[in-house]
Motif scaffolding. Sequence first.
Motif, PDB file in Angstrom:
ATOM      1  N   ASP A   1       6.929 -40.718  32.865  1.00 24.51           N
ATOM      2  CA  ASP A   1       7.406 -41.567  31.777  1.00 24.51           C
ATOM      3  C   ASP A   1       7.838 -42.930  32.304  1.00 24.51           C
ATOM      4  O   ASP A   1       8.174 -43.093  33.492  1.00 24.51           O
ATOM      5  N   SER A   2       7.849 -43.906  31.412  1.00 19.17           N
ATOM      6  CA  SER A   2       8.273 -45.256  31.758  1.00 19.17           C
ATOM      7  C   SER A   2       9.709 -45.237  32.279  1.00 19.17           C
ATOM      8  O   SER A   2      10.591 -44.580  31.704  1.00 19.17           O
ATOM      9  N   GLY A   3       9.941 -45.901  33.374  1.00 21.94           N
ATOM     10  CA  GLY A   3      11.279 -45.991  33.933  1.00 21.94           C
ATOM     11  C   GLY A   3      11.653 -44.852  34.863  1.00 21.94           C
ATOM     12  O   GLY A   3      12.721 -44.892  35.489  1.00 21.94           O
ATOM     13  N   VAL A   4      10.794 -43.868  34.979  1.00 28.45           N
ATOM     14  CA  VAL A   4      11.068 -42.743  35.885  1.00 28.45           C
ATOM     15  C   VAL A   4      10.642 -43.139  37.297  1.00 28.45           C
ATOM     16  O   VAL A   4       9.499 -43.583  37.498  1.00 28.45           O
ATOM     17  N   PRO A   5      11.533 -42.979  38.256  1.00 28.87           N
ATOM     18  CA  PRO A   5      11.188 -43.372  39.634  1.00 28.87           C
ATOM     19  C   PRO A   5       9.958 -42.633  40.145  1.00 28.87           C
ATOM     20  O   PRO A   5       9.732 -41.465  39.810  1.00 28.87           O
ATOM     21  N   ASP A   6       9.195 -43.309  41.001  1.00 27.90           N
ATOM     22  CA  ASP A   6       7.956 -42.687  41.466  1.00 27.90           C
ATOM     23  C   ASP A   6       8.190 -41.594  42.508  1.00 27.90           C
ATOM     24  O   ASP A   6       7.227 -40.988  42.995  1.00 27.90           O
ATOM     25  N   ARG A   7       9.442 -41.321  42.842  1.00 29.64           N
ATOM     26  CA  ARG A   7       9.719 -40.172  43.706  1.00 29.64           C
ATOM     27  C   ARG A   7       9.549 -38.851  42.941  1.00 29.64           C
ATOM     28  O   ARG A   7       9.492 -37.785  43.559  1.00 29.64           O
ATOM     29  N   PHE A   8       9.467 -38.930  41.603  1.00 31.63           N
ATOM     30  CA  PHE A   8       9.217 -37.749  40.778  1.00 31.63           C
ATOM     31  C   PHE A   8       7.706 -37.615  40.538  1.00 31.63           C
ATOM     32  O   PHE A   8       7.037 -38.587  40.174  1.00 31.63           O
ATOM     33  N   SER A   9       7.190 -36.413  40.717  1.00 27.53           N
ATOM     34  CA  SER A   9       5.788 -36.175  40.426  1.00 27.53           C
ATOM     35  C   SER A   9       5.603 -34.759  39.890  1.00 27.53           C
ATOM     36  O   SER A   9       6.368 -33.851  40.222  1.00 27.53           O
ATOM     37  N   GLY A  10       4.592 -34.611  39.032  1.00 28.69           N
ATOM     38  CA  GLY A  10       4.282 -33.311  38.477  1.00 28.69           C
ATOM     39  C   GLY A  10       2.845 -32.933  38.786  1.00 28.69           C
ATOM     40  O   GLY A  10       1.970 -33.798  38.856  1.00 28.69           O
ATOM     41  N   SER A  11       2.628 -31.645  38.969  1.00 30.54           N
ATOM     42  CA  SER A  11       1.286 -31.165  39.267  1.00 30.54           C
ATOM     43  C   SER A  11       1.139 -29.750  38.738  1.00 30.54           C
ATOM     44  O   SER A  11       2.105 -29.124  38.277  1.00 30.54           O
ATOM     45  N   GLY A  12      -0.088 -29.250  38.829  1.00 29.16           N
ATOM     46  CA  GLY A  12      -0.341 -27.874  38.434  1.00 29.16           C
ATOM     47  C   GLY A  12      -1.452 -27.756  37.417  1.00 29.16           C
ATOM     48  O   GLY A  12      -1.999 -28.751  36.945  1.00 29.16           O
ATOM     49  N   SER A  13      -1.765 -26.518  37.102  1.00 30.07           N
ATOM     50  CA  SER A  13      -2.803 -26.227  36.118  1.00 30.07           C
ATOM     51  C   SER A  13      -2.696 -24.777  35.683  1.00 30.07           C
ATOM     52  O   SER A  13      -2.082 -23.958  36.387  1.00 30.07           O
ATOM     53  N   GLY A  14      -3.287 -24.484  34.527  1.00 29.55           N
ATOM     54  CA  GLY A  14      -3.323 -23.104  34.064  1.00 29.55           C
ATOM     55  C   GLY A  14      -1.958 -22.540  33.749  1.00 29.55           C
ATOM     56  O   GLY A  14      -1.397 -22.808  32.686  1.00 29.55           O
ATOM     57  N   THR A  15      -1.423 -21.750  34.687  1.00 34.11           N
ATOM     58  CA  THR A  15      -0.125 -21.118  34.482  1.00 34.11           C
ATOM     59  C   THR A  15       0.923 -21.532  35.516  1.00 34.11           C
ATOM     60  O   THR A  15       2.075 -21.101  35.427  1.00 34.11           O
ATOM     61  N   ASP A  16       0.532 -22.316  36.510  1.00 30.76           N
ATOM     62  CA  ASP A  16       1.447 -22.689  37.593  1.00 30.76           C
ATOM     63  C   ASP A  16       1.642 -24.193  37.684  1.00 30.76           C
ATOM     64  O   ASP A  16       0.676 -24.940  37.864  1.00 30.76           O
ATOM     65  N   PHE A  17       2.896 -24.610  37.597  1.00 32.05           N
ATOM     66  CA  PHE A  17       3.215 -26.031  37.571  1.00 32.05           C
ATOM     67  C   PHE A  17       4.393 -26.312  38.489  1.00 32.05           C
ATOM     68  O   PHE A  17       5.230 -25.434  38.735  1.00 32.05           O
ATOM     69  N   THR A  18       4.436 -27.556  38.997  1.00 36.09           N
ATOM     70  CA  THR A  18       5.472 -27.921  39.953  1.00 36.09           C
ATOM     71  C   THR A  18       5.984 -29.324  39.676  1.00 36.09           C
ATOM     72  O   THR A  18       5.194 -30.232  39.393  1.00 36.09           O
ATOM     73  N   LEU A  19       7.293 -29.471  39.751  1.00 37.78           N
ATOM     74  CA  LEU A  19       7.936 -30.783  39.734  1.00 37.78           C
ATOM     75  C   LEU A  19       8.457 -31.035  41.143  1.00 37.78           C
ATOM     76  O   LEU A  19       9.157 -30.193  41.708  1.00 37.78           O
ATOM     77  N   LYS A  20       8.090 -32.180  41.701  1.00 35.58           N
ATOM     78  CA  LYS A  20       8.539 -32.520  43.048  1.00 35.58           C
ATOM     79  C   LYS A  20       9.324 -33.822  43.042  1.00 35.58           C
ATOM     80  O   LYS A  20       8.990 -34.754  42.311  1.00 35.58           O
ATOM     81  N   ILE A  21      10.359 -33.845  43.847  1.00 38.23           N
ATOM     82  CA  ILE A  21      11.122 -35.056  44.112  1.00 38.23           C
ATOM     83  C   ILE A  21      10.942 -35.345  45.586  1.00 38.23           C
ATOM     84  O   ILE A  21      11.287 -34.512  46.434  1.00 38.23           O
ATOM     85  N   SER A  22      10.390 -36.485  45.916  1.00 41.05           N
ATOM     86  CA  SER A  22      10.018 -36.745  47.315  1.00 41.05           C
ATOM     87  C   SER A  22      11.247 -36.938  48.204  1.00 41.05           C
ATOM     88  O   SER A  22      11.266 -36.472  49.346  1.00 41.05           O
ATOM     89  N   ARG A  23      12.255 -37.627  47.681  1.00 39.27           N
ATOM     90  CA  ARG A  23      13.495 -37.855  48.431  1.00 39.27           C
ATOM     91  C   ARG A  23      14.641 -37.839  47.432  1.00 39.27           C
ATOM     92  O   ARG A  23      14.775 -38.761  46.615  1.00 39.27           O
TER      93      ARG A  23
END
Lengths: 113, 115
Positions: free
Chosen positions: A60-82
């Motif tokens: 989303d707009s304004g969300v730091p790029d250290r946040f990322s989302g990934s996954g497909s089907g039934t498995d999803f992950t939210l990652k914070i790099s630092r």
Amino acid sequence: DVVMTQSPLSLPVTLGQPASISCRSSQSLVHSNGNTYLHWFQQRPGQSPRRLIYKVSNRDSGVPDRFSGSGSGTDFTLKISRVEAEDVGVYYCMQVTHWPPITFGQGTRLEIK
Amino acid sequence: EVQLVESGGDLVQPGGSLRLSCVVSGFSFSTYWMSWVRQAPEKGLEWVATINTDGSDKKYVDSVKGRFTVSRDNAKNSLYLQMNSLRVDDTAMYFCATGHWADYWGQGTLVTVSS
């Protein structure tokens, strides 16, 4: 109903270190139109939820790029790099592919170690 | 600036009624589906209801069907939740949010059901 299961439920992290939250659904979240309606939210202490990521991986707009989302089907992950101090709060995944009902994960509480 | 402002929360006895309101500004309300989401004390988020743009389609979580009614007035940029036959387990902060996308949220209004 689609059951959303997050892990871990509690996540102590050292400042500057990465963090990862898993969200699993009881059935595939791929809609018949090809989209996957899985979103991520952050709820800081005493605040309303705020959407971070929509449709799996769109920040989303304004969300730091250290946040990322990934996954497909039934498995999803939210990652914070630092992890930073302002990241403390509870994180939720939400699915809208198979609704009603719209369903949320139980929430993952991120704290600073 | 987008704003969603809920009101109407209160302390009510079991079996009582309340009407929540959500007034929005800063976006084209009439073009958005809208939802109510609640959060019991120290608990997670629970979807309650969603209404389409003209109010002709409404969906509810099973636990509130027949007791809660979602409605809207596009001329007043307002969303409502009529809550009847309230139970102790309806105690929660109630948030309005934009439809399925939930990109905008209000600050919430607290409903406490207790004798």
